[in-house]
Every structure is written in structure tokens, then in C-alpha cells.
Enzyme design. Structure first.
Site, PDB file in Angstrom:
ATOM      1  CG  HIS A 132     -25.819 -22.624 -18.430  1.00  0.00           C
ATOM      2  ND1 HIS A 132     -25.603 -21.440 -17.757  1.00  0.00           N
ATOM      3  CD2 HIS A 132     -27.036 -22.502 -19.047  1.00  0.00           C
ATOM      4  CE1 HIS A 132     -26.636 -20.632 -17.955  1.00  0.00           C
ATOM      5  NE2 HIS A 132     -27.515 -21.249 -18.724  1.00  0.00           N
TER       6      HIS A 132
ATOM      7  CG  ASP B  45     -20.920 -23.508 -14.710  1.00  0.00           C
ATOM      8  OD1 ASP B  45     -21.849 -22.683 -14.722  1.00  0.00           O
ATOM      9  OD2 ASP B  45     -20.663 -24.243 -15.684  1.00  0.00           O
TER      10      ASP B  45
ATOM     11  CG  HIS C   9     -29.462 -23.057 -16.704  1.00  0.00           C
ATOM     12  ND1 HIS C   9     -29.772 -21.718 -16.562  1.00  0.00           N
ATOM     13  CD2 HIS C   9     -28.540 -23.344 -15.737  1.00  0.00           C
ATOM     14  CE1 HIS C   9     -29.069 -21.215 -15.556  1.00  0.00           C
ATOM     15  NE2 HIS C   9     -28.330 -22.169 -15.041  1.00  0.00           N
TER      16      HIS C   9
END
Length: 447
Positions: free
Chosen positions: A342, A161, A315
Site C-alpha cells: 500500500h 504494489d 495512507h
């Protein structure tokens, strides 16, 4: 960094493209894949770093290298001039190129955006642990890269990320300050999110590192770039710009592949392509792991985007269906470590399988903390799970130094703005050296 970010300069096509997107997002953003992610409590992000194109149209830009099969590397670069050849000259001395390889090129359209000419040139055979000097397209500046070693020790820099903010620039500077052999990125690269000029800016931002050491990446949700009605081809930008060695590893898709470095077999999986037992990815993974010889490659690591184990509220459960489909393959192959992104935080788990501590399962590590524009995921579940060993909502990066066939050292380095701080570390022992985990009588239910 050799190319200093420009926070005020933004070319006209960036402005026009952004205005267009602002208008379309106003009406269509409810349908975008990222829009169904709930808002989370995150620290304020920092400004995006736009890196302008400061070379001529015929000069190569956004140069990066990647591993491309045994003793080969792939050099990728982009030119605005479509007449520039897809060719790389290279040698072991600066300015003296005794070898030359020709490759292929591609380009793509996205709304009103047209990419430059994207060149992919595979070069080799190359000697291990050797510096090569190279020139792209017979023009522009000279670059250099060092090939990875053929034997231990070998060191990986790992971060997910990444994005392109001031935090990102700080993380990259900290990675650059200490040498490594291969860069691994488990998804979410540019955070362009359909704003294609941001892909170009990202390529320029990472070039000082990505042109010197192989960068091996897999896709995240921000690479999907599906746009209702207008653009139905997913991963168009990612697949065009970041060609990985999927054909060399007998994969049918650039979204999942594998490669070997020294005695480490690395598998890159796709969280956003089919992964059930009837899928091509599942069948490929099963065959790929079956071919691994743990005597010659005693370490096996896996990278994917959506974590299978996660105690952050961000998430939550998004990797569960993939875990249920594929976890047994990794467990039976005695995979050593699984890295994910993520979730914009850092978390390290015990060895685990099927939601239980298991001495023969892989260690799961979430490292989605490169510096993206969305900020950090600061809400961890309470009380903490006994499976979670260390967790923290900070930007940073990781280092996996594999010492030999049995020992490796993992460290996570917190990004403290202008400096880096070692915040978590652990010594790992390869499961290839664990006789109990390879015994036919071993059952994980007994642990």
C-alpha cells in the site's frame, strides 16, 4: 524476460477501451475508491509496459502457478479460443507427460470487455523440490515449474504494489536473477483500475516468472474495481484470474486464506473485506491460527495490504481499524513477521504490539515498492518513530530465507535501475523458540 515489452504496440481494443474510460472517468472519477487518497510527493513514475498477445487464439497465455493444498499446485492460463480444454499434461522430463489432470474454467464481463477463457487446473500429488514440465490445453509451448522443498531451508521473494511499468520490469528481472521457492505479493497487482486489458498485459508480463515458481497473492485497493452505477461486483477480475487455495484452507473467500511451505505457515489476509470480531474473516483467522503446530511449522508469517504500522505520510492510519480488530489474534499466536504493501516505500519496524516495542510481537515490514505507476511515497514523518528501524523511499524487493526452525534472514534489495543493491538486512529468531514468550506468566505490559 522471455517476452520483451512492446512500448509502441497497443491493440485496437486497448485503445477503444481507454477512450471509453477516459470519457467516463471525466464524470465519475470523484466517486471512485482511489479518488479520496490525497496527492503525495512522489518521484516521477516510468511508462507503463504493455505486453501484447503474440500467440495464437488457442495457445495458453498469462500462465501462472500457485500452491493448492498439500503436494498440489494449481495451473492457471487463459485462451481466446473458448473451445480449448481445461487440461494440463505434465511429467518430470521435457516433452514426456505421463500424467494429466482436468480442471475448471470461468470468464467474466466488465463494461464492454469480455475476458478470455480462464482455466484453473489443480495437479498432483507432486514431489517436493522437483522440476515438472507441463503443457496447457494440449497446445502451445512447454512450461516448467519447481515445487518448493518440504523442509528447511526455504526462500520467499516478497514485493507489493507491483504494477507494470519500466520499474516493474527491472524489479522482476532482479528477482529472476536469483532463485527463490515461492513469490509472495501483499496486494495491488496489475493496477488495471477497471481498464481490463491491463490485466491481460500484466499476466503476460509476469508469466516468465509466475509460470516457474508458485505466486501467492492477496488483494489490495486497486483490485476492488467498483464502478458506480455500472459495476457493483468488487474483485471480479482478481477473483476470476488469481484463484488462491482458500477452499483448501477452509476459508469462505478468495480474499483470505493460508498455506504451508516447509515449516512456514503463511496467512494472507484481506484489508478490504470485513475484519471485525463478528466477521467471517476474523472467525476464520482465529480458527486457522489455533490449528498451527509450532513444532512442525515453527514459523508463522502474515501478509496484508494496508500496513498496521507506518511512519510515512502516505495512507496514514488506513490500517488502524484492522489492527485494532485483529492484532491481538496475531500477538497471542506469536506471529513472527507481518508484511504489508500500500505505501510505496520500504520500512522495517521492531517487534511491536499495541504501538509499543514488544519482544513477543511480530516484526512489521512495509514493502509496497514493486514499481507501480503512481511512483514513490517520499514523505516520512519527522522525527522518526523509535519503533521504526529502517525506512527508505525506493523501489525494490525483499527476500526471506528461513534457514531452520529458529533462524531466518531478511534482506531488502533496492532497485537501482539496472542493478540491485542490498540496502537492509537482519537476522530473525522465531518466536516459537522463545520460552519467555510462551510462558503463561508473560505479560507484554511488562516489557
Amino acid at each position: 524476460m522471455s517476452s520483451s515489452p512492446n512500448f509502441n504496440s497497443l491493440d485496437n481494443k486497448m485503445k477503444n477501451f481507454s477512450l471509453f474510460l477516459s470519457f467516463t472517468f471525466l464524470f465519475l472519477c470523484p466517486f471512485l475508491s482511489q479518488a479520496d487518497v490525497p496527492e503525495l510527493s512522489r518521484e516521477p513514475p516510468r511508462p507503463i509496459v504493455y505486453v501484447p498477445h503474440d500467440r495464437s487464439k488457442s495457445d495458453p497465455q498469462q500462465v501462472h502457478v500457485s500452491l493448492a493444498g498439500k503436494d498440489h499446485m494449481r495451473v492457471t492460463y487463459i485462451t481466446e479460443d473458448k473451445k480449448v480444454e481445461s487440461v494440463v499434461e505434465y511429467g518430470k522430463q521435457p516433452g514426456k507427460y505421463d500424467r494429466k489432470n482436468t480442471g475448471e474454467s470461468t470468464s467474466y464481463k466488465y463494461f464492454f470487455y469480455r475476458s478470455g477463457k480462464i482455466h484453473h487446473v489443480k495437479i498432483g500429488p507432486l514431489e517436493p523440490n522437483t522440476t515438472y514440465y507441463y503443457m496447457c490445453g494440449c497446445n502451445g509451448p512447454e512450461f516448467s515449474f519447481k515445487t518448493p522443498p518440504s523442509s528447511f531451508p526455504v526462500e520467499f521473494a516478497i514485493v507489493g504494489d507491483l504494477g507494470q511499468t519500466e520499474w516493474t520490469a527491472a524489479t522482476l528481472a532482479q528477482i529472476k536473477s536469483q532463485d527463490y521457492d515461492v513469490f509472495l505479493l501483499p496486494g495491488d497487482l496489475s493496477y488495471a483500475d477497471t481498464n481490463q486489458p491491463l490485466w491481460d498485459s500484466f499476466g503476460r508480463l509476469v508469466e516468465p516468472l509466475a509460470s516457474k515458481r508458485p505466486w501467492m497473492v492477496t488483494q489490495g485497493n486497486h483490485e476492488i474495481e467498483f464502478f458506480p452505477i455500472i459495476e457493483h461486483t468488487t474483485f471480479k477480475s482478481y477473483n476470476s484470474r488469481w484463484l488462491m487455495p482458500y477452499t483448501e484452507s477452509l476459508s469462505e473467500s478468495n480474499l483470505y486464506y493460508s498455506f504451508d511451505v516447509a515449516g512456514v505457515h503463511t496467512v494472507m489476509l484481506g484489508s478490504y473485506t470485513d475484519f471485525d470480531c463478528d466477521s467471517d474473516q476474523y472467525q476464520w483467522l482465529q480458527a486457522d491460527l489455533a490449528k498451527v503446530d509450532r513444532k512442525t511449522t515453527p514459523w508463522v508469517i502474515v501478509l496484508l495490504h494496508a500496513p498496521w504500522y507506518n511512519t510515512n505520510e502516505a495512507h496514514d492510519g488506513e490500517g488502524e481499524s484492522m489492527r485494532e480488530a485483529m492484532e491481538s489474534l496475531l500477538f497471542n499466536a506469536r506471529v513472527d513477521v507481518v508484511f504489508a504493501g500500500h505505501v510505496h516505500a520500504y520500512e522495517r519496524f521492531k517487534r511491536v504490539y499495541n504501538n509499543k516495542a514488544d519482544q513477543c510481537g511480530p516484526i512489521h515490514i512495509t514493502i509496497g515498492d514493486g514499481g507501480n505507476r503512481e511512483g514513490l511515497a517520499t514523505s516520512f514523518k519527522k522525527p522518526p518513530s523509535p519503533l521504526s528501524v529502517f525506512r527508505e523511499s525506493s523501489f525494490g524487493h525483499g527476500r526471506l530465507k528461513v534457514i531452520d526452525g529458529k533462524r531466518a534472514h531478511w534482506s531488502w534489495h533496492r532497485n537501482n535501475d539496472s542493478n540491485t543493491l542490498l540496502a537492509d538486512e537482519v537476522w530473525l529468531e522465531s518466536l516459537s523458540s522463545s520460552s519467555s514468550c510462551w510462558s503463561s506468566s508473560q505479560s507484554h505490559d511488562e516489557l
